[in-house]
Design an enzyme around this catalytic site. Structure first.
Site, PDB file in Angstrom:
ATOM      1  CD  GLU A  10      -2.909   1.396   2.578  1.00 30.71           C
ATOM      2  OE1 GLU A  10      -2.116   0.912   2.964  1.00 30.71           O
ATOM      3  OE2 GLU A  10      -3.620   1.611   2.576  1.00 30.71           O
ATOM      4  CE  LYS A  57      -7.214   1.742   3.127  1.00 34.10           C
ATOM      5  NZ  LYS A  57      -5.616   2.490   3.915  1.00 34.10           N
ATOM      6  CB  CYS A 115      -4.481  -1.159   4.953  1.00 33.96           C
ATOM      7  SG  CYS A 115      -3.592  -1.098   6.176  1.00 33.96           S
TER       8      CYS A 115
HETATM    9  O1  LIG Z   1      -7.110  -1.883  10.480  1.00 41.53           O
HETATM   10  C1  LIG Z   1      -6.101  -1.330  10.583  1.00 41.53           C
HETATM   11  O2  LIG Z   1      -6.216  -1.692  12.176  1.00 41.53           O
HETATM   12  C2  LIG Z   1      -5.016  -0.696  10.088  1.00 41.53           C
HETATM   13  C3  LIG Z   1      -5.411  -0.603   9.048  1.00 41.53           C
HETATM   14  C4  LIG Z   1      -4.553   0.434   8.295  1.00 41.53           C
HETATM   15  O3  LIG Z   1      -3.262   0.688   8.593  1.00 41.53           O
HETATM   16  C5  LIG Z   1      -4.737   1.326   7.177  1.00 41.53           C
HETATM   17  O4  LIG Z   1      -5.792   0.771   5.818  1.00 41.53           O
HETATM   18  O5  LIG Z   1      -4.280   1.695   6.477  1.00 41.53           O
END
Ligand SMILES: O=C(O)CCC(=O)C(=O)O
Length: 321
Positions: free
Chosen positions: A76, A150, A191
């Site tokens: 990401e 996203k 993510c």
């Molecule tokens: O869901 C999480 O705990 C981390 C998600 C995250 O770091 C993101 O989406 O960039």
């Protein structure tokens, strides 16, 4: 890590042991994708120098391909520091062509040149006056096959530990994304999307073999949730899950957890790494999906008379459904 399901413990009659893989391979061939292949997960160090990040990613993709990877996954936000100040500065207009998007131009060039599929992590995308956290998927012909924005933005406030509001800069995507590639049917999440099992369930119900989640978990939720969520999505849905994180930079404003991983349909960790830069090469074999689904037929056992997943919006489907 050893799988919880060992072949010698299986209660499948020996006569069925050979036909199932053969049959599934034949079905796989029918749909024209490779059934057994290597995946490369490039856990990259990301710097404030975008040009360097692009060159560095290109080198890592080539190295993964040289080691036999036919599918390469990037992290990401691999072309920019992960910060709300940086996203607008590093954002690229992906739809405006290669001059406006040097990061995706590189992915297009290298996927076509090496004849590999690339799940291109994510980069900040500019579209009109909006910014998205966007993953581009390139086919072996170097063409953009799909784009996933996203869906679940990462807004977190844990006093004294971590506060981050992605929604300050990014707009959320509106469509799940599933794409047919030369290496199977792939669902895409970025993510925080991994925290929402409904998304993975929709991909599984649409026949995904693998879900790729480029992700940058952090030092707070990483240790407790990163592996747990991957294994849960894989075991619940009886498919492969691949994640790819940036390498950890202890001096960065947002410190990534690292630990890119491939999980199999038994919920077993097939390959993983620590937090430094690394390229994981691991094998995926889709005949195991059939084995798992035949031995524990969750799809048949599901009680649609008591509960049901409602697919409200059509998927952004780049596949033959
Ligand atoms: O869901 C999480 O705990 C981390 C998600 C995250 O770091 C993101 O989406 O960039």
């Amino acid at each position: 890590m050893a799988s919880a399901f060992r072949p010698q413990q299986a209660r499948i009659p020996p006569a069925l042991a050979i036909p199932i893989p053969l049959l599934t391979k034949a079905i796989g061939n029918l749909f024209c994708f490779i059934y057994r292949f290597k995946i490369g997960l490039c856990q990259l160090a990301v710097t404030p120098d975008k040009e360097r990040n692009i060159k560095h990613a290109r080198k890592a993709i080539k190295e993964a391909a040289q080691k036999g990877a036919q599918l390469v996954v990037l992290p990401e936000i691999w072309n920019s520091p992960y910060s709300n100040d940086s996203f607008p500065v590093y954002a690229e207009d992906i739809d405006a062509g290669h001059d406006a998007s040097p990061s995706t131009a590189m992915l297009a060039e290298v996927s076509g040149q090496l004849k590999i599929t690339i799940v291109g992590g994510s980069i900040p995308e500019r579209c009109g006056d909006k910014l998205y956290n966007t993953c581009c998927i390139f086919g072996t012909d170097g063409k953009l096959k799909a784009k996933h924005r996203k869906i679940h933005l990462f807004d977190i406030d844990i006093p004294g530990k971590l506060t981050f509001m992605e929604s300050k800069t990014f707009t959320s995507g509106e469509t799940p994304t599933i794409v047919d590639t030369d290496v199977g049917r792939i669902g895409i999440g970025i993510c925080h999307d991994i925290c929402f099992e409904e998304l993975a369930m929709i991909y599984a119900s649409r026949g995904a073999h693998l879900i790729c989640y480029p992700g940058a978990f952090n030092m707070t939720s990483g240790p407790s949730h990163w592996e747990l969520l991957q294994r849960s999505r894989a075991a619940d849905n009886q498919l492969y899950v691949a994640t790819c994180s940036p390498a950890r930079d202890a001096g960065a404003g947002y410190i990534a957890w690292g630990h890119s991983t491939l999980v199999g349909p038994f919920g077993d960790v097939i390959a993983t790494t620590e937090h430094d830069e690394d390229i994981i090469i691991a094998e995926i074999d889709y005949s195991i999906l059939e084995q798992r689904r035949t031995r524990i037929p969750l799809a048949k056992q599901r009680r649609g008379d008591l509960y049901r997943l409602v697919d409200i919006r059509r998927l952004d489907a780049h596949c033959r459904l």
